[in-house]
Design an enzyme around this catalytic site. Structure first.
Site: not given
Lengths: 288, 288
Positions: A160-161, A163
């Site tokens: 869940d990062c 760009d």
């Protein structure tokens, strides 16, 4: 159709911004962390909004879409217990909140920026609530390094990062995906957010391509996220054993009803969405 | 995630606009018609853009999504020939262009604003191309009035209209839908654009409710349209006989392959989208 314009005359041209989404800001708090610029806005119609380095991460009004859709398509692909989950990034806690609804024994959250967690705990309690659950281990560090020495440990790993610029860049590369595969149990599932197939189509295609070098089953899927570029967002699920489209509708229906009895109704995901989200418009993967 | 902000300090608050969509305008032509203000912008990344009364109607870059999705889910629900089609609105011609791919004998287009058609023919040839096809009748007038005296005439009626303000308002009401039902053959299909279930949820719900008073089968469905508010857009299909979800996948696959052989590949619609688009997130119809 209900869009508005801002016209700015700038030298030779006009820049026009069309969206339909307006955020009336009541107050703003800004903080420089060691990793990024963190901004928390209180808005009129969208509740609180978390912004990292100028990019909207989440708003109280539409966060349910991203957080349900990064978790439940994989969550409902398991027909056995989910014991141990790793979330890389996701310091606002929304992903952990949804993961906990699947009854895991342990959730490890590895977030590089401690300030995001502390800020979210204080300012976004409806999103971050799960972070204080006793089954959750908060680990502040580099997710890329963290997975390196793990072996057949996790049922589910979720990235869940932000760009692929700055610290998140390594989370989009084949080498990382190989370590993820090793860290997963043989019938484990990996999920990553994989950008907008419309606005960042090249990045989306690269994620799918790199994952295809490592995993046998690759399933990109879509969700409507109004506050992300173009509103068309993607996630990609990967596994060597489990296929979300292989779950029979009757068993998914049963699992979902039991889930709702325990957790209440979800706001976005349902069994029709489970199958429908995997339909991808032709233009996304078309050769050009 | 790649969004940008414009900050305007206005008295007590700050207005913030987040979208990720920027349109760099190279030139603009404006025209007052008897019905509305028509604006045509030439942009850097989105091609030409048609704007009516300040609302984006279509851009050359993403028009294929709206036009394919207002036509093909219904088009592929027919297992017989489609003989006669009525399009109400849709003066830019994009809907007619897609309808013609289904080989109808006659297409009637009823557009209230002649200037939209003439403007589109001149400025948007890739969208309006079908308007000069010999099977197409251009009728300049009020679509609401036009359907009143028609009886079992059409296989397919499509409402491609703007928001329910001004002349389009009557196209969202039960009385109009009753006349549409009469104008359709007994196994005909009606399709209307039905606004954003996120940004104009009340209007969307009203369309579905009014249609439910008139037709037996009501199927709302979704598409990603980046330049419309929130990017989450809906259409609703209605019929007394034909159900898009009742088409067997094997026969749809065959129809689609024949269609592609004749017309080339589509850019958005495909058989997976046909079924997947009808999956609606829970929040849309939830009681509040």
């Amino acid at each position: 159709m209900g869009l508005w314009f801002t016209e700015k005359y700038e030298g030779e041209g006009m820049e026009l911004q069309a969206t339909g989404l307006t955020f009336k800001v009541k107050s703003a708090v800004k903080k420089e962390t060691p990793y990024q610029e963190l901004l928390l806005l209180e808005t009129e119609d969208w509740g609180k909004m978390l912004v990292l380095d100028g990019a909207v991460q989440t708003t109280e009004r539409d966060e349910f879409i991203y957080h349900e859709m990064i978790v439940h398509p994989a969550g409902f692909t398991f027909t056995r217990e989910i014991e141990r989950v790793l979330v890389v990034g996701g310091g606002d806690g929304g992903t952990v909140r949804e993961v906990l609804k699947h009854n895991p024994k342990v959730v490890d959250l590895v977030e590089i920026d401690r300030d995001v967690v502390e800020f979210s705990k204080r300012e976004l309690p409806s999103i971050s609530s799960g972070l204080s659950d006793e089954r959750v281990n908060l680990i502040f560090g580099d997710g890329r390094e963290f997975v390196k020495d793990k072996d057949s440990l996790y049922d589910l790993i979720i990235v869940d990062c932000s760009d692929p610029i700055g610290p998140s860049k390594v989370l989009y590369e084949e080498e990382f995906y190989r370590d993820v595969l090793k860290a997963l149990k043989p019938d484990g599932i990996f999920v990553t957010q994989s950008e907008s197939p419309f606005a960042q189509r090249n990045v989306h295609i690269k994620v799918v391509k790199e994952l295809s070098k490592v995993f046998k089953i690759i399933r990109p899927y879509l969700a409507f996220i109004p506050t992300y570029p173009s509103g068309m967002w993607s996630f990609t699920m990967a596994s060597n054993k489990l296929d979300p489209l292989g779950v029979p509708p009757s068993s998914l229906g049963k699992l979902y009803r039991e889930f709702v009895e325990k957790n209440g109704e979800l706001k976005y995901y349902n069994p029709e969405i489970h199958y429908g989200a995997f339909a991808i418009p032709n233009f996304v993967y078309r050769e050009e």
